[in-house]
Write a protein that holds these residues in place. Sequence first.
Motif, mmCIF file in Angstrom:
data_model
loop_
_atom_site.group_PDB
_atom_site.id
_atom_site.type_symbol
_atom_site.label_atom_id
_atom_site.label_comp_id
_atom_site.label_asym_id
_atom_site.label_seq_id
_atom_site.Cartn_x
_atom_site.Cartn_y
_atom_site.Cartn_z
ATOM 1 N N SER A 1 0.835 -1.213 0.000
ATOM 2 C CA SER A 1 0.000 0.000 0.000
ATOM 3 C C SER A 1 0.862 1.253 0.000
ATOM 4 N N LEU A 2 1.921 1.241 0.795
ATOM 5 C CA LEU A 2 2.849 2.376 0.842
ATOM 6 C C LEU A 2 3.476 2.610 -0.528
ATOM 7 N N ASN A 3 3.913 1.535 -1.173
ATOM 8 C CA ASN A 3 4.532 1.652 -2.496
ATOM 9 C C ASN A 3 3.539 2.151 -3.544
ATOM 10 N N HIS A 4 2.305 1.683 -3.436
ATOM 11 C CA HIS A 4 1.262 2.101 -4.384
ATOM 12 C C HIS A 4 0.981 3.604 -4.285
ATOM 13 N N MET A 5 1.141 4.154 -3.081
ATOM 14 C CA MET A 5 0.837 5.552 -2.850
ATOM 15 C C MET A 5 2.058 6.466 -3.014
ATOM 16 N N ALA A 6 3.167 5.897 -3.468
ATOM 17 C CA ALA A 6 4.397 6.680 -3.614
ATOM 18 C C ALA A 6 4.171 7.911 -4.485
ATOM 19 N N GLY A 7 4.650 9.041 -3.997
ATOM 20 C CA GLY A 7 4.554 10.279 -4.756
ATOM 21 C C GLY A 7 3.226 10.985 -4.660
ATOM 22 N N TYR B 1 17.163 6.365 0.348
ATOM 23 C CA TYR B 1 16.472 6.244 1.634
ATOM 24 C C TYR B 1 16.118 7.608 2.224
ATOM 25 N N ARG B 2 16.815 8.661 1.798
ATOM 26 C CA ARG B 2 16.519 10.012 2.305
ATOM 27 C C ARG B 2 15.154 10.516 1.834
ATOM 28 N N ASN B 3 14.592 9.855 0.828
ATOM 29 C CA ASN B 3 13.292 10.277 0.297
ATOM 30 C C ASN B 3 12.121 9.534 0.937
ATOM 31 N N ILE B 4 12.388 8.912 2.079
ATOM 32 C CA ILE B 4 11.310 8.370 2.919
ATOM 33 C C ILE B 4 10.985 9.434 3.948
ATOM 34 N N VAL B 5 9.744 9.894 3.953
ATOM 35 C CA VAL B 5 9.337 10.999 4.827
ATOM 36 C C VAL B 5 8.508 10.453 5.990
ATOM 37 N N PHE B 6 8.936 10.772 7.207
ATOM 38 C CA PHE B 6 8.241 10.320 8.410
ATOM 39 C C PHE B 6 7.480 11.491 9.035
ATOM 40 N N SER B 7 6.245 11.237 9.439
ATOM 41 C CA SER B 7 5.440 12.257 10.105
ATOM 42 C C SER B 7 4.471 11.567 11.058
ATOM 43 N N ASP B 8 4.715 11.732 12.362
ATOM 44 C CA ASP B 8 3.938 11.024 13.379
ATOM 45 C C ASP B 8 3.989 9.521 13.085
ATOM 46 N N ASN B 9 2.844 8.899 12.842
ATOM 47 C CA ASN B 9 2.851 7.467 12.530
ATOM 48 C C ASN B 9 2.650 7.213 11.029
ATOM 49 N N LYS B 10 2.850 8.264 10.241
ATOM 50 C CA LYS B 10 2.656 8.154 8.796
ATOM 51 C C LYS B 10 3.989 8.190 8.052
ATOM 52 N N ILE B 11 3.998 7.524 6.898
ATOM 53 C CA ILE B 11 5.180 7.503 6.042
ATOM 54 C C ILE B 11 4.748 7.829 4.621
ATOM 55 N N MET B 12 5.604 8.576 3.936
ATOM 56 C CA MET B 12 5.372 8.859 2.522
ATOM 57 C C MET B 12 6.661 8.657 1.750
ATOM 58 N N LEU B 13 6.550 8.070 0.567
ATOM 59 C CA LEU B 13 7.660 8.000 -0.376
ATOM 60 C C LEU B 13 7.518 9.194 -1.315
ATOM 61 N N LYS B 14 8.544 10.016 -1.389
ATOM 62 C CA LYS B 14 8.441 11.324 -2.057
ATOM 63 C C LYS B 14 8.019 11.246 -3.519
ATOM 64 N N TYR B 15 8.535 10.249 -4.260
ATOM 65 C CA TYR B 15 8.367 10.278 -5.707
ATOM 66 C C TYR B 15 7.634 9.042 -6.232
#
Length: 309
Positions: A58-64, A124-138
Amino acid sequence: MRKLQLNPFVSKTVFVFGTANTVTVGIEHRKVMEEVKDILLSFHKCMSIYESTSEISSLNHMAGSSSLSISPEIYDLIRRSVAYSKLTNGAFDITALPLKKIWQTAEQIPTEAQIHHAKKLVNYRNIVFSDNKIMLKYSGMGVDLGGIAKGFAVDKITELLKSRGIASGVINFGGSVFVLGEERSVGIQTPFGKKGRYIGTIRVKNKAVVTSGAYENYRVINGTAYQHILNPHTGYPVNNELLAVTLIGAKAEELDALATGVCVMGIQKGYDLLKKRQIDAIFIKKDGSVLLTEGIKESFSFKEATYEA
């Protein structure tokens, strides 16, 4: 690894993470095996890139596009994975999935353009952490925890056994091993040898033993074998003097990540890093020679001075 027996004993094997995962304990503790199975299956459902409904898929699908709420254990694991990436200067990088995909499916050697495009998505620097959420930048980025999942699971099952008052046992998850309680000998596989053929054995107690190497998995393209460990910096399979490394230390998760990193870094840089982390190692070179760090010279026994390629 040699088959290690507790007498009387009971073993449970669960096939997840693309390998056999076996726990062996005294027969009086057999009830814990269902817990072991449930935990491993739950980890697989969370982490596998081959399960379309997993958190990682799911995380990979939502990348970017957007961030995703991640369960605390997996969130923390990804954070620690980034820390291991920093330690290895990116030699271990869980965002190397775009490179993995082009090499796994290639009928021919990927083109420079394909590798260049995939490399741009690996960082790996393009993994964004925020509280309990993660986003892949691109868009196109992808996380793969395959290089750390077994070690993570070994440590979790070790914690489970200890919490249940189990003082002795062996955990072997596809070559990521933890020996709990009494000292036992763990066999170090001879590269390219038949299963069960060992270059030597290491005696350990309450420690993890993790091996990573070029001989374990490879793909043949145009008659040439390309190993599965990729160098995130070059985009190509690793090709240096190191054929395999076995690490010995307290935590299987750390060893799992660093074993991959050391295979990419090579012996000298890898040795320097491991010395700082107080981790022992067995290096097997392509010329057949074996190098041991100082801390295990007394506990390692050779069976073969060289291997047959």
